[in-house]
Design a protein around this motif. Structure first.
Motif, PDB file in Angstrom:
ATOM      1  N   SER A 118       0.830  -1.215   0.000  1.00 29.25           N
ATOM      2  CA  SER A 118       0.000   0.000   0.000  1.00 29.25           C
ATOM      3  C   SER A 118       0.859   1.258   0.000  1.00 29.25           C
ATOM      4  O   SER A 118       0.489   2.275  -0.601  1.00 29.25           O
ATOM      5  CB  SER A 118      -0.932   0.001   1.217  1.00 29.25           C
ATOM      6  N   SER A 176      -0.061   3.792  -2.917  1.00 29.04           N
ATOM      7  CA  SER A 176      -0.866   4.924  -2.444  1.00 29.04           C
ATOM      8  C   SER A 176      -0.592   6.205  -3.226  1.00 29.04           C
ATOM      9  O   SER A 176      -1.543   6.931  -3.579  1.00 29.04           O
ATOM     10  CB  SER A 176      -0.626   5.156  -0.946  1.00 29.04           C
ATOM     11  N   GLU A 227     -10.797   6.129  -5.631  1.00 35.01           N
ATOM     12  CA  GLU A 227      -9.817   5.190  -5.080  1.00 35.01           C
ATOM     13  C   GLU A 227     -10.260   3.745  -5.227  1.00 35.01           C
ATOM     14  O   GLU A 227      -9.432   2.850  -5.448  1.00 35.01           O
ATOM     15  CB  GLU A 227      -9.568   5.478  -3.593  1.00 35.01           C
ATOM     16  N   LEU A 271      -6.059   0.669   0.026  1.00 34.62           N
ATOM     17  CA  LEU A 271      -5.973   1.625  -1.071  1.00 34.62           C
ATOM     18  C   LEU A 271      -7.310   2.316  -1.324  1.00 34.62           C
ATOM     19  O   LEU A 271      -7.367   3.520  -1.606  1.00 34.62           O
ATOM     20  CB  LEU A 271      -5.498   0.924  -2.344  1.00 34.62           C
TER      21      LEU A 271
END
Length: 378
Positions: free
Chosen positions: A56, A60, A73, A183
């Motif tokens: 992540s 990200s 997202e 995420l």
């Protein structure tokens, strides 16, 4: 109060302070042992969780970049996870058939390796003598000249893989599911982190640590991934020219093992040499293949990685080796893969905490600019 009384009071205070310091260190040691025990016992849960959070950190920034372009997202997280699943399936498909063949033919390969090494050492002769001694001992023990039948039952590699496969599959699914939700949540984790901090300075420091860790780890992993892709491609080309079987498989092997500094290159070289002893005509040809692999990894480690990663990732080499050995002992191969990212995370954390500045300095490697300045001073 006399001078003697003052001296006794100071001595008593020093004694109390020493006992308090010893108590504090004892508590720290006990706490560390408790944490290590928890990490070892909860390995099957913590390994996929840690892997998901490290991934992540890598993706990200990409999700935030896509969000600024009006892509939610949840959508970007789904695309990233789907791409990882597709890559994982492709890798497993490419590896399954040749690896299974190697495992099935392992006894034959061991015999061929023994014959190839005969020109370099007396291994084959020693093994033959040991085999004769075992036969003579069993015939003597049977008493009637007939050799006793010795049956050794043990689980082979395929049975071990079959037993471990469900656990690995479950951990992989957990990594992908947790990665998607982390995420897809966007900045929710950061917002909750800021909210629980008591003061404004603590909030600012927490955000600084989180974003700095994310930036350093993501840059490191993305840079290393690109370097490993290049190394894998170079191995494929070189092994194709050398006539090695399954050059794409060795390229994929180099890509994966190179995430483990130093040890990955040594393990890959040893594996290449073992396979080349079977597939190449002579042991010298096998040595050329192994040296080629080692040379490519040496160029990557000594030239390419320092140029691309640069001064941002200055880590003490001894600390890196100790970290890899420690996490390998604790979490096996997955621990080796996560050793350097976890070390980078800890170093960034120490950099933002004044009380841990000395530890951050110890973890850092030599600065090339400092060496240049010393040479100029001379």
């Amino acid at each position: 109060m006399t001078q003697t009384q003052h001296g006794s009071t100071d001595a008593a205070a020093d004694h109390v302070e020493q006992r308090r310091a010893l108590t504090d260190w004892a508590i720290i040691v006990i706490a560390l042992l408790a944490v290590l025990t928890a990490f070892a016992l909860a390995r099957q849960f913590l390994v996929p969780v840690m892997m998901a959070f490290l991934l992540s950190l890598v993706f990200s920034p990409l999700c935030r970049w896509l969000r600024r372009r009006r892509i939610p997202e949840a959508v970007s997280a789904a695309v990233i996870v789907a791409a990882l699943v597709a890559g994982l399936i492709a890798a497993i498909t490419s590896l399954a058939v040749p690896v299974a063949g190697w495992i099935d033919d392992a006894p034959q390969y061991m015999w061929e390796i023994e014959q190839k090494l005969q020109s370099w050492s007396g291994v084959a002769e020693a093994v033959s003598d040991a085999d004769k001694e075992i036969k003579e001992a069993t015939e003597a023990a049977s008493g009637d000249g007939e050799a006793m039948e010795v049956v050794v039952q043990e689980s082979g590699p395929m049975s071990t893989i079959a037993l471990e496969a469900p656990v690995v599959a479950a951990q992989t699914v957990l990594v992908l599911i947790l990665l998607y939700f982390v995420l897809a949540s966007g900045n929710l984790f950061y917002e909750r982190l800021v909210r629980v901090m008591p003061t404004f300075s603590d909030k600012r420091r927490a955000l600084s640590i989180v974003y700095d860790v994310e930036r350093e780890v993501s840059r490191y992993l993305l840079s290393i991934t690109l370097i490993n892709v290049g190394l894998g491609a170079a191995v494929v080309i070189a092994f194709t020219l050398l006539g090695m079987p399954n050059p794409f498989l060795f390229g994929l092997l180099a890509f994966g093992l190179n995430y483990v500094p130093f040890i990955g290159a040594l393990a890959g070289t040893a594996l290449v040499f073992s396979v080349a002893l079977v597939s190449q005509e002579t042991a010298w040809a096998a040595a050329v293949s192994a040296l080629t692999y080692w040379g490519l990894t040496a160029v990557e480690g000594q030239v390419v990685t320092p140029m691309i990663v640069g001064r941002r990732l200055r880590l003490n080499t001894v600390v890196i080796v100790i970290s890899i050995a420690f996490w390998a002992w604790l979490w096996s191969f997955m621990g080796m893969l996560m050793a350097v990212p976890l070390l980078v995370t800890f170093r960034v954390f120490c950099k933002h905490v004044p009380q841990l500045s000395k530890i951050e300095e110890f973890l850092s490697g030599p600065d090339p600019m400092e060496g240049d300045e010393k040479e100029q001073a001379k």
